[in-house]
Every structure is written in structure tokens, then in C-alpha cells.
Design a protein around this motif. Structure first.
Motif, PDB file in Angstrom:
ATOM      1  N   GLY A  94       0.821  -1.204   0.000  1.00  0.00           N
ATOM      2  CA  GLY A  94       0.000   0.000   0.000  1.00  0.00           C
ATOM      3  C   GLY A  94       0.855   1.254   0.000  1.00  0.00           C
ATOM      4  N   LYS A  95       0.225   2.397   0.211  1.00  0.00           N
ATOM      5  CA  LYS A  95       0.946   3.664   0.215  1.00  0.00           C
ATOM      6  C   LYS A  95       1.923   3.715   1.383  1.00  0.00           C
ATOM      7  N   TYR A  96       3.144   4.171   1.099  1.00  0.00           N
ATOM      8  CA  TYR A  96       4.176   4.180   2.139  1.00  0.00           C
ATOM      9  C   TYR A  96       3.801   5.105   3.286  1.00  0.00           C
ATOM     10  N   GLU A  97       3.205   6.250   2.987  1.00  0.00           N
ATOM     11  CA  GLU A  97       2.870   7.190   4.053  1.00  0.00           C
ATOM     12  C   GLU A  97       1.786   6.629   4.978  1.00  0.00           C
ATOM     13  N   VAL A  98       0.901   5.822   4.427  1.00  0.00           N
ATOM     14  CA  VAL A  98      -0.119   5.163   5.258  1.00  0.00           C
ATOM     15  C   VAL A  98       0.538   4.086   6.118  1.00  0.00           C
ATOM     16  N   PHE A  99       1.426   3.320   5.514  1.00  0.00           N
ATOM     17  CA  PHE A  99       2.198   2.313   6.250  1.00  0.00           C
ATOM     18  C   PHE A  99       2.934   2.939   7.431  1.00  0.00           C
ATOM     19  N   GLU A 100       3.609   4.064   7.200  1.00  0.00           N
ATOM     20  CA  GLU A 100       4.354   4.734   8.271  1.00  0.00           C
ATOM     21  C   GLU A 100       3.437   5.188   9.397  1.00  0.00           C
ATOM     22  N   LYS A 101       2.238   5.625   9.036  1.00  0.00           N
ATOM     23  CA  LYS A 101       1.297   6.107  10.048  1.00  0.00           C
ATOM     24  C   LYS A 101       0.850   4.999  10.988  1.00  0.00           C
ATOM     25  N   VAL A 102       0.641   3.796  10.450  1.00  0.00           N
ATOM     26  CA  VAL A 102       0.113   2.697  11.267  1.00  0.00           C
ATOM     27  C   VAL A 102       1.209   1.763  11.784  1.00  0.00           C
ATOM     28  N   LYS A 103       2.453   2.034  11.429  1.00  0.00           N
ATOM     29  CA  LYS A 103       3.543   1.127  11.804  1.00  0.00           C
ATOM     30  C   LYS A 103       3.594   0.831  13.304  1.00  0.00           C
ATOM     31  N   PRO A 104       3.367   1.820  14.202  1.00  0.00           N
ATOM     32  CA  PRO A 104       3.385   1.487  15.636  1.00  0.00           C
ATOM     33  C   PRO A 104       2.335   0.444  16.017  1.00  0.00           C
ATOM     34  N   ILE A 105       1.202   0.433  15.339  1.00  0.00           N
ATOM     35  CA  ILE A 105       0.172  -0.579  15.606  1.00  0.00           C
ATOM     36  C   ILE A 105       0.671  -1.947  15.159  1.00  0.00           C
ATOM     37  N   LEU A 106       1.271  -1.993  13.977  1.00  0.00           N
ATOM     38  CA  LEU A 106       1.806  -3.259  13.468  1.00  0.00           C
ATOM     39  C   LEU A 106       2.904  -3.790  14.389  1.00  0.00           C
ATOM     40  N   GLN A 107       3.704  -2.887  14.945  1.00  0.00           N
ATOM     41  CA  GLN A 107       4.791  -3.307  15.834  1.00  0.00           C
ATOM     42  C   GLN A 107       4.281  -3.878  17.148  1.00  0.00           C
ATOM     43  N   ALA A 108       3.036  -3.585  17.495  1.00  0.00           N
ATOM     44  CA  ALA A 108       2.439  -4.197  18.681  1.00  0.00           C
ATOM     45  C   ALA A 108       2.129  -5.674  18.458  1.00  0.00           C
ATOM     46  N   MET A 109       2.023  -6.065  17.184  1.00  0.00           N
ATOM     47  CA  MET A 109       1.667  -7.449  16.846  1.00  0.00           C
ATOM     48  C   MET A 109       2.826  -8.249  16.289  1.00  0.00           C
ATOM     49  N   GLY A 110       3.809  -7.565  15.722  1.00  0.00           N
ATOM     50  CA  GLY A 110       4.868  -8.286  15.020  1.00  0.00           C
ATOM     51  C   GLY A 110       6.259  -7.791  15.335  1.00  0.00           C
ATOM     52  N   LYS A 111       7.209  -8.668  15.109  1.00  0.00           N
ATOM     53  CA  LYS A 111       8.619  -8.358  15.331  1.00  0.00           C
ATOM     54  C   LYS A 111       9.297  -7.900  14.044  1.00  0.00           C
TER      55      LYS A 111
END
Length: 296
Positions: A141-158
């Protein structure tokens, strides 16, 4: 900075653990599951339980879905009471289910009509990775959207991998599933031959887990197979679905995948025997049956 509000749809084996890790990371959370009983552990913690995907969207900045297959994703996102009907400016949807690159692009197009941003972000790492928050997450997806939600993803993944355009996350996941499926086939074949040849299974495990054949399948699933534990960390029917999507993509691109085709047929047989809700390691039961081993 205020934390994004997260809505989570789909509280199965993987989803429930993933949502709980989001809660533990401190994100405001609301959950929804078609079978309401699966929301009870969240309700007991005071986490709001929505009545519909629409309500999840209305009360979230980011909506994550973790459901079984593309038709289920379509229902929760685009259905009569789906996420699109709760759309508001800035809403982001992350599909963490496994389907196909074509489906990901379709969902992105349809959600875009409502002003909703979309990421495809399937995961690998099994139920243990979901519980421990160590999943590998592949994001398209869009990189800027990825960057925005990255902290949420880091709560689930390493390990969080930005894969590029929409659909690339699903493509990476299908490639992963090819290796997962063929690796399980290899372990089942080795164990069936070992049983017939009278080889001690503990000795086989030591060889496989310490030498060149070592893998997640050997480390995590082989001990379960040795004990006759075929309960799911990841269901056989789900792997069958993933391999089917991989072959559909390969057929379109004219890439021969004979190993994947064989593995899919074996999982077709397993599902036909009524074992689709068992774990992927139940493939061993099929091999034992074909080899005439009675206690598989």
C-alpha cells in the motif's frame, strides 16, 4: 501524540491474540466478531464490543480485519453493515487476512470510493507468533499510510516488511505459504518412512532440528506430530485455501509450481476426509493412512 483508535474484526486463533497485543500496547481498542462468545475476554477487560463492522469503523481511526477468506473480507468491509457504511475522513483499513493480490487491489479500489485508505498486511508466524507478538507482517500500500500505522503493526509483530504497492503483501504471504506447505509435506514423508523403517522418532527429531533440514515446521510442529496432537495453530483448510490462491496466481503468470500443486492435492484429500479444521500437521495422518500405519 494521541494514539490512533483501533478497531479489530475477527477474533479467531490468530486475531484474538493480535487484538490483545494491541490492547496491551495501549491503543484504544474496539472489537467485533460474528460469534459473540469470542468477544467475552475483551469485554471482561472493559474493551468495547461493537455490534457490527460499521460501528467499528465509526469509532476507529484504523480498522483491522483478520478473517478467513476473501468473501469474509468483502462481507465485513463492503457488506450491508460493513466498514464502508461507517466511513469518515482519514479512516484506514488493514486487511491482515490471507487472500490474493487481485483481491487486495479490488478491496483497495472499492474502499477508495469511500475515501478509505487500504493496506494488505498478511502475517506469518503461527498462533505462537500471534500470542508472543513476534509475527512477520508483509505490507502493501501507500508508504505514508504504512508509516502512520507502523506502531500498531509493531504491537503485533517483530518483523515488519514494507512490500510496496497494494497486493505485494499478499504476494509475499503466498510465497511463504508455498514453502510452509511443502515443508510440512517433507516432514510428514520423513516421519512416515521413519515409522515403517523402525527409526526412533526422537532420534529423527534430533537430526532434523540440529542439521540442514531444520525449520519452523520441524521445531514447532514435529513435536506435536510425535505426540499425536493435531489441534490447530493454523487450520489445514486455511492452508489449502492459500495454496489455491498461489496456484491461481502462478497459472496467470505461466509459472509452473508442481510441488505446490502436489501439496494442494494432499490438503484437498485431508479436507475431504473431514480434517480441514485440524492443524496443518494433520497431514501426517494422511501419510500414515497411505502407508498402512494404524496409530497415526
Amino acid at each position: 501524540m494521541e494514539r490512533l483508535r483501533v478497531g479489530f474484526i475477527g477474533l479467531g486463533i490468530m486475531g484474538s491474540a493480535m487484538a490483545m497485543n494491541i490492547h496491551k500496547a495501549g491503543f484504544p481498542l474496539i472489537v467485533y466478531n460474528r460469534t459473540k462468545s469470542k468477544t467475552e475476554p475483551f469485554a471482561k477487560l472493559g474493551i468495547p464490543v461493537a455490534e457490527s463492522p460499521r460501528e467499528v469503523a465509526e469509532k476507529s481511526d484504523v480498522v483491522i480485519d483478520m478473517v478467513t477468506d476473501a468473501p469474509d473480507v468483502e462481507e465485513v468491509l463492503l457488506g450491508p453493515n460493513g466498514v464502508v457504511h461507517g466511513a469518515h475522513p482519514g479512516l484506514i483499513v488493514i486487511d491482515m487476512s490471507t487472500n490474493s493480490p487481485d483481491h487486495a487491489r479490488y478491496f483497495a479500489r472499492e474502499l477508495g470510493k469511500y475515501g478509505i485508505e487500504f493496506l494488505d498486511a498478511p502475517v506469518t508466524g503461527g498462533d505462537i507468533g500471534a500470542r508472543q507478538g513476534t509475527l512477520t507482517i508483509m505490507v502493501g500500500g501507500k508508504y505514508e499510510v504504512f508509516e502512520k500505522v507502523k506502531p500498531i503493526l509493531q504491537a503485533m509483530g517483530k518483523t515488519i516488511i514494507y512490500a510496496g504497492d497494494v497486493g505485494n503483501g499478499q504476494m509475499l504471504k503466498l510465497l511463504n505459504q508455498i514453502v510452509v506447505g511443502i515443508d510440512m509435506l517433507a516432514v510428514a514423508e520423513a516421519m512416515a518412512l521413519a515409522r515403517k523403517a523402525g527409526i526412533d522418532m526422537e532420534k529423527l527429531f534430533t537430526v532434523l532440528s540440529t542439521g540442514a533440514a531444520n525449520s519452523f515446521t520441524v521445531q514447532y510442529y514435529m513435536p506435536k506430530m510425535m505426540k499425536g496432537d493435531f489441534e490447530p495453530g493454523f487450520r489445514a483448510a486455511h492452508l489449502k485455501k492459500d495454496l489455491r490462491y498461489a496456484l491461481e496466481t502462478a497459472n496467470r503468470l505461466n509459472v509452473p509450481l508442481p510441488g505446490t500443486a502436489l501439496t494442494l492435492q494432499l490438503y484437498n484429500a485431508l479436507v475431504a476426509k473431514g480434517l480441514g479444521e485440524k492443524g496443518t500437521q494433520a497431514l501426517l495422518k494422511l501419510y500414515y493412512e497411505m502407508a498402512g500405519i494404524s496409530d497415526g
